[in-house]
Design an enzyme around this catalytic site. Structure first.
Site, PDB file in Angstrom:
ATOM      1  N   ILE A   1       8.066  -0.539   3.449  1.00 46.66           N
ATOM      2  CA  ILE A   1       7.541   0.350   4.479  1.00 46.66           C
ATOM      3  C   ILE A   1       6.251   1.018   4.018  1.00 46.66           C
ATOM      4  O   ILE A   1       5.294   1.153   4.779  1.00 46.66           O
ATOM      5  CB  ILE A   1       8.600   1.389   4.880  1.00 46.66           C
ATOM      6  CG1 ILE A   1       9.638   0.727   5.793  1.00 46.66           C
ATOM      7  CG2 ILE A   1       7.967   2.602   5.580  1.00 46.66           C
ATOM      8  CD1 ILE A   1      10.689   1.658   6.338  1.00 46.66           C
ATOM      9  N   GLU A   2       6.211   1.419   2.764  1.00 50.43           N
ATOM     10  CA  GLU A   2       5.043   2.155   2.275  1.00 50.43           C
ATOM     11  C   GLU A   2       3.794   1.285   2.185  1.00 50.43           C
ATOM     12  O   GLU A   2       2.710   1.715   2.588  1.00 50.43           O
ATOM     13  CB  GLU A   2       5.354   2.776   0.910  1.00 50.43           C
ATOM     14  CG  GLU A   2       6.375   3.895   0.944  1.00 50.43           C
ATOM     15  CD  GLU A   2       5.872   5.123   1.673  1.00 50.43           C
ATOM     16  OE1 GLU A   2       4.642   5.279   1.829  1.00 50.43           O
ATOM     17  OE2 GLU A   2       6.716   5.940   2.099  1.00 50.43           O
ATOM     18  N   THR A   3       3.915   0.074   1.639  1.00 51.06           N
ATOM     19  CA  THR A   3       2.711  -0.725   1.377  1.00 51.06           C
ATOM     20  C   THR A   3       2.875  -2.209   1.671  1.00 51.06           C
ATOM     21  O   THR A   3       2.074  -3.015   1.203  1.00 51.06           O
ATOM     22  CB  THR A   3       2.276  -0.576  -0.093  1.00 51.06           C
ATOM     23  OG1 THR A   3       3.337  -1.051  -0.952  1.00 51.06           O
ATOM     24  CG2 THR A   3       1.951   0.866  -0.427  1.00 51.06           C
TER      25      THR A   3
END
Length: 332
Positions: free
Chosen positions: A111-113
């Site tokens: 989700i983050e990167t």
């Protein structure tokens, strides 16, 4: 808007704002950063209007039925399975070391990167300067992170102006803010460096360490669908992520779960907006732990559901080695 040192730190919160000497000295004292280093960092930083524009349109302001499709996608699920397969040994070691499920670690990085593919294009120094000294709504938080960035760059021997990250100043595969990088990043492969930008092992270990230190409970559920019926839920909903209710309170209001909890179990009732109306969930301790990464309940639910989807898809893949014996116990 928070006051205190902030009132001293910024003379005016406009495009031409300047940082007052008294306010900067107080920030340096509170964050234990040499004043000269803060002054030098500010001298190298630039105000970026794009950062101010972007933070005014947070994704978490979307309803759940529009937020979820941004993150729980076939591409991210396939990417998560591939990431897990490529780093299976490291993820298994992280599970054993920190008692944090591999699926959760993979989902966070996904989700983050997008598993390290999209780590941000904004100069971190400029982002934190812009938000710390030109964005009154959260200036206190971001100014402290600006100071933490100065300390982090010195400790890691990084040139301040070369670091790239999100518009909010988060960095690396795990998108840690500077203070989180300083406190939770680990050298998980033992090469003498904590590298969350190019080293997946360090990113995996650091995410696991973050959740372990925020007291993830191995084997405990995260969130469960709730049957509301005619229960009057309006007064039971609250915006903050903290678990301020007990299951007995929700049960007394007529809310039901497939498996009822002990009466004194800390919980939070969630309402997530679908196109046809709200759906209700009962969040538990591990859901709250995910919100320590990002306070939005939408974010925490997206992490949870993506982790489940990745784990289910990974389990269907041919295994080149025997599955880890603790994997079932760690299911989210």
């Amino acid at each position: 808007m928070k006051r205190g040192w902030l009132a001293l730190c910024v003379c005016s919160l406009t495009a031409g704002a300047t940082v007052s000497p008294a306010g900067l000295a107080l920030l340096a004292e509170q964050q234990q950063v040499p004043l000269a280093e803060l002054q030098a960092a500010i001298g190298e930083a630039s105000l970026r209007q794009e950062v101010l524009d972007t933070i005014s349109r947070p994704w978490e302001a979307k309803p759940w039925h529009r937020y979820r499709p941004l993150f729980v996608t076939p591409e991210r699920i396939r990417g998560g399975v591939d990431f897990w397969q490529r780093h299976a040994a490291t993820l298994a070691r992280a599970e054993q070391t920190y008692q944090v499920p591999a699926a959760l670690i993979v989902a966070i990085i996904g989700i983050e990167t997008f598993y390290g593919r999209q780590m941000g294009r904004h100069p971190v120094l400029d982002s934190l300067y812009t938000l710390g000294f030109h964005y009154p709504e959260r200036a206190d938080f971001f100014a402290k992170e600006f100071a933490q960035l100065v300390l982090l760059a010195r400790e890691e021997k990084w040139p301040l102006t070369t670091l790239k990250g999100s518009y909010a100043g988060a960095m690396g595969m795990s998108q840690f803010m500077p203070s989180s990088y300083r406190h939770y990043a680990v050298d998980f492969d033992g090469d003498g460096k904590r590298d969350l930008f190019a080293n997946p092992a360090d990113a995996i270990g650091s995410v696991a360490n973050y959740f372990a230190l925020h007291r993830w409970r191995w084997g405990e559920s995260v969130v469960e669908p709730a049957l509301i019926g005619l229960a009057p839920v309006g007064t039971l909903l609250a915006p903050e992520p903290e678990l301020k209710q007990r299951w007995a309170e929700l049960a007394a209001a007529g809310i039901e779960l497939a498996t009822p909890l002990a009466p004194d179990t800390p919980v939070k009732l969630l309402a997530l907006e679908q196109a046809e109306g709200p759906e209700y969930w009962v969040a538990r301790h591990n859901f709250y732990v995910i919100t320590r990464y990002n306070r939005s309940p939408l974010y925490a639910m997206a992490v949870h559901q993506l982790s489940q989807a990745i784990q289910d898809a990974y389990a269907l893949q041919p295994q080149t080695s025997p599955p880890q014996p603790d994997l079932v116990a760690g299911r989210l």
